[in-house]
Structure formats: C-alpha cells, structure tokens
Write a protein that holds these residues in place. Structure first.
Motif, mmCIF file in Angstrom:
data_model
loop_
_atom_site.group_PDB
_atom_site.id
_atom_site.type_symbol
_atom_site.label_atom_id
_atom_site.label_comp_id
_atom_site.label_asym_id
_atom_site.label_seq_id
_atom_site.Cartn_x
_atom_site.Cartn_y
_atom_site.Cartn_z
ATOM 1 N N TYR A 37 0.847 -1.190 0.000
ATOM 2 C CA TYR A 37 0.000 0.000 0.000
ATOM 3 C C TYR A 37 0.883 1.241 0.000
ATOM 4 C CZ TYR A 37 -3.453 -3.368 1.629
ATOM 5 O OH TYR A 37 -4.276 -4.446 1.739
ATOM 6 N N ALA A 38 0.558 2.200 -0.821
ATOM 7 C CA ALA A 38 1.307 3.454 -0.874
ATOM 8 C C ALA A 38 0.367 4.609 -0.559
ATOM 9 C CB ALA A 38 1.935 3.652 -2.252
ATOM 10 N N ARG A 39 0.875 5.570 0.174
ATOM 11 C CA ARG A 39 0.111 6.770 0.500
ATOM 12 C C ARG A 39 1.029 7.978 0.382
ATOM 13 N NH1 ARG A 39 -3.423 3.540 0.249
ATOM 14 N NH2 ARG A 39 -5.099 3.153 1.698
ATOM 15 N N ILE A 40 0.452 9.109 -0.009
ATOM 16 C CA ILE A 40 1.179 10.375 -0.090
ATOM 17 C C ILE A 40 0.477 11.356 0.830
ATOM 18 C CG2 ILE A 40 1.850 12.287 -1.578
ATOM 19 C CD1 ILE A 40 1.941 10.287 -3.887
ATOM 20 N N LEU A 41 1.262 12.063 1.650
ATOM 21 C CA LEU A 41 0.719 13.018 2.604
ATOM 22 C C LEU A 41 1.422 14.350 2.425
ATOM 23 C CD1 LEU A 41 -1.095 13.561 5.095
ATOM 24 C CD2 LEU A 41 0.821 12.804 6.508
ATOM 25 N N GLN A 42 0.667 15.404 2.170
ATOM 26 C CA GLN A 42 1.208 16.757 2.076
ATOM 27 C C GLN A 42 1.188 17.353 3.478
ATOM 28 O OE1 GLN A 42 2.274 18.516 -0.842
ATOM 29 N NE2 GLN A 42 3.072 19.889 0.704
ATOM 30 N N LEU A 43 2.349 17.691 4.006
ATOM 31 C CA LEU A 43 2.455 18.235 5.352
ATOM 32 C C LEU A 43 2.334 19.753 5.330
ATOM 33 C CD1 LEU A 43 5.450 15.989 6.462
ATOM 34 C CD2 LEU A 43 3.046 15.665 7.033
ATOM 35 N N LYS A 44 1.948 20.314 6.452
ATOM 36 C CA LYS A 44 1.740 21.771 6.532
ATOM 37 C C LYS A 44 3.040 22.557 6.388
ATOM 38 C CE LYS A 44 -2.369 21.325 9.312
ATOM 39 N NZ LYS A 44 -2.933 21.341 10.651
ATOM 40 N N ASN A 45 4.185 21.937 6.695
ATOM 41 C CA ASN A 45 5.464 22.646 6.577
ATOM 42 C C ASN A 45 5.985 22.666 5.138
ATOM 43 O OD1 ASN A 45 6.393 20.037 6.173
ATOM 44 N ND2 ASN A 45 7.659 19.977 8.004
ATOM 45 N N GLY A 46 5.215 22.139 4.189
ATOM 46 C CA GLY A 46 5.601 22.136 2.783
ATOM 47 C C GLY A 46 6.212 20.826 2.323
ATOM 48 N N ASN A 47 6.581 19.960 3.245
ATOM 49 C CA ASN A 47 7.151 18.662 2.887
ATOM 50 C C ASN A 47 6.058 17.721 2.392
ATOM 51 O OD1 ASN A 47 9.603 19.583 3.759
ATOM 52 N ND2 ASN A 47 9.608 18.434 5.660
ATOM 53 N N LEU A 55 3.819 -6.013 3.000
ATOM 54 C CA LEU A 55 3.622 -7.117 3.933
ATOM 55 C C LEU A 55 4.948 -7.809 4.247
ATOM 56 C CD1 LEU A 55 0.336 -8.650 2.515
ATOM 57 C CD2 LEU A 55 0.619 -6.968 4.310
ATOM 58 N N LYS A 56 5.899 -7.765 3.330
ATOM 59 C CA LYS A 56 7.184 -8.428 3.547
ATOM 60 C C LYS A 56 8.203 -7.519 4.221
ATOM 61 C CE LYS A 56 6.561 -11.150 -0.618
ATOM 62 N NZ LYS A 56 6.991 -11.337 -1.996
ATOM 63 N N ASN A 57 8.226 -6.248 3.831
ATOM 64 C CA ASN A 57 9.316 -5.370 4.244
ATOM 65 C C ASN A 57 8.972 -4.368 5.335
ATOM 66 O OD1 ASN A 57 10.839 -6.601 2.229
ATOM 67 N ND2 ASN A 57 10.171 -5.135 0.704
ATOM 68 N N GLY A 58 7.729 -4.215 5.705
ATOM 69 C CA GLY A 58 7.377 -3.218 6.714
ATOM 70 C C GLY A 58 7.056 -1.878 6.083
ATOM 71 N N LEU A 59 7.545 -0.804 6.688
ATOM 72 C CA LEU A 59 7.171 0.550 6.300
ATOM 73 C C LEU A 59 8.390 1.326 5.814
ATOM 74 C CD1 LEU A 59 4.789 2.597 6.327
ATOM 75 C CD2 LEU A 59 5.462 3.165 8.640
ATOM 76 N N ASP A 60 8.314 1.859 4.590
ATOM 77 C CA ASP A 60 9.366 2.709 4.033
ATOM 78 C C ASP A 60 8.821 4.115 3.877
ATOM 79 O OD1 ASP A 60 11.500 0.803 3.634
ATOM 80 O OD2 ASP A 60 10.258 -0.075 2.062
ATOM 81 N N ILE A 61 9.599 5.102 4.327
ATOM 82 C CA ILE A 61 9.198 6.506 4.295
ATOM 83 C C ILE A 61 10.200 7.292 3.463
ATOM 84 C CG2 ILE A 61 8.860 8.587 5.701
ATOM 85 C CD1 ILE A 61 6.786 6.590 6.388
ATOM 86 N N ALA A 90 -5.785 4.810 7.921
ATOM 87 C CA ALA A 90 -5.764 6.271 7.792
ATOM 88 C C ALA A 90 -4.330 6.757 7.931
ATOM 89 C CB ALA A 90 -6.639 6.918 8.853
ATOM 90 N N ILE A 91 -4.059 7.900 7.324
ATOM 91 C CA ILE A 91 -2.805 8.615 7.505
ATOM 92 C C ILE A 91 -3.162 10.096 7.475
ATOM 93 C CG2 ILE A 91 -2.293 8.373 5.063
ATOM 94 C CD1 ILE A 91 0.652 8.686 5.696
ATOM 95 N N PHE A 92 -2.692 10.825 8.474
ATOM 96 C CA PHE A 92 -2.956 12.262 8.539
ATOM 97 C C PHE A 92 -1.870 12.931 9.360
ATOM 98 C CE2 PHE A 92 -5.444 10.066 11.748
ATOM 99 C CZ PHE A 92 -5.105 10.734 12.919
ATOM 100 N N GLU A 93 -1.852 14.259 9.328
ATOM 101 C CA GLU A 93 -0.857 15.022 10.068
ATOM 102 C C GLU A 93 -1.468 15.544 11.357
ATOM 103 O OE1 GLU A 93 2.112 18.875 9.645
ATOM 104 O OE2 GLU A 93 0.633 18.487 8.100
ATOM 105 N N SER A 94 -0.678 15.491 12.420
ATOM 106 C CA SER A 94 -1.084 16.044 13.703
ATOM 107 C C SER A 94 0.160 16.591 14.395
ATOM 108 C CB SER A 94 -1.741 14.968 14.569
ATOM 109 O OG SER A 94 -2.104 15.486 15.822
ATOM 110 N N ASN A 95 0.190 17.890 14.636
ATOM 111 C CA ASN A 95 1.312 18.564 15.311
ATOM 112 C C ASN A 95 2.656 18.302 14.623
ATOM 113 O OD1 ASN A 95 -0.419 19.593 17.286
ATOM 114 N ND2 ASN A 95 -0.218 17.754 18.518
ATOM 115 N N GLY A 96 2.684 18.367 13.307
ATOM 116 C CA GLY A 96 3.917 18.193 12.549
ATOM 117 C C GLY A 96 4.376 16.755 12.402
ATOM 118 N N GLN A 97 3.566 15.814 12.860
ATOM 119 C CA GLN A 97 3.907 14.404 12.749
ATOM 120 C C GLN A 97 2.875 13.701 11.879
ATOM 121 O OE1 GLN A 97 4.682 12.470 16.508
ATOM 122 N NE2 GLN A 97 5.049 14.439 17.478
#
Length: 163
Positions: A37-47, A55-61, A90-97
């Motif tokens: 599964y892939a997700r893209i999140l636009q953060l408030k700091n511009g990043n 399922l095999k490798n875990g989470l890559d950021i 779900a994936i969302f931003e909260s307090n810069g995280q």
C-alpha cells in the motif's frame, strides 16, 4: 467531406486534451512499488511524505521538501514486525507528525496500531496498539467463506478542526 470533418474533430479534441494538463511541479524519478500500500501526505510545513507499507518489508518513508527534492528515506521496523494481512486505515498530520493507523490480523484477532512518524526526519517517534477486536471463531470463518460476510474491520475518520 466526411474525412475532412473527422480529421478536424480529431485535431480539435487532441488540442483540447493537452490544454487541460498543466505541469505544476516535477520531482525525481523513483521505482514504483509493485505490491503493498502506498500513501502520499502533504504536510503543513511544505514537505511531502511518501509512505509504502509492504507485507514483507514493513514501512518505508521518503520525505521530499517544498522544491520536490528528497530529504530523507527511512525504513521503519515497528515492533509488530512483518505484517500478515495489513491495511492502512488512515494517515494524517497532527502537530507536525504523520499519524498512521494500520490494521492487521494477529492470529485470528483484528488489531489496530498507531504509529507517529516525525514529519521532518522520518523517524518513528511512537508506536502503540490502540484497539483489538474479539478473536474470530469458526462461525466467523464460515460466515465469511459461504455467506459473503465481510471480515470485521476498523472504521477510522479524523474529525475536522474546530473553528
């Protein structure tokens, strides 16, 4: 006459199609994941954060700055390890995280995990199990297999900010 009209319509449609697409920005080319599964999140700091859960490798950021240059790439290994049948709820931003809510079947028990990932460094700040459903029994298996009953799962929704 019909050929000329057809060519004229084809040329107009072709020109109108390209007029709708406007390149706003381009980033570096990277290999597209083929599973998981892939997700893209636009953060408030511009990043921009690209998250890939496999399922095999875990989470890559991967985190990109406002100019679309890659700042960091990290592989996160949460304590729940390799996922058996995971799904990003779900994936969302909260307090810069970035907050990830990930569900999986742990044995016969549906479990919901929360991961907090730093929005600048991509480091895993906190992880916890926040919910577990009752273990699935034999009757649940029959209902899902023969009765088209969906497997029990979690419903996650972030409330909008109060104004």
């Amino acid at each position: 006459m019909k050929k000329i009209l057809f060519l004229f319509l084809l040329a107009c449609c072709h020109a109108a199609t390209f007029a709708q697409f406007k390149t706003i920005a381009e980033g570096p080319v990277f290999d597209e994941p083929e599973d998981g599964y892939a997700r893209i999140l636009q953060l408030k700091n511009g990043n921009t954060m690209f998250a890939m859960i496999s399922l095999k490798n875990g989470l890559d950021i991967k985190i990109y700055d406002a100019k679309h240059k890659q700042k960091t790439a990290k592989h996160l290994g949460p304590k729940f390890g390799k996922l058996k049948s995971a799904q990003i709820e779900a994936i969302f931003e909260s307090n810069g995280q970035a907050v990830f809510l990930i569900s999986e079947m742990d044995g016969k028990t549906p479990v919901l995990y929360r991961l907090l990932v730093d929005g600048v460094t991509g480091a895993l700040k906190k992880e916890e199990t926040i919910a577990e459903l009752l273990p699935l029994g034999m009757k649940h298996g029959y209902a899902m297999a023969f009765g088209n009953v969906p497997a029990p799962s979690f419903y996650v929704k972030k409330d909008p900010p109060q104004r």
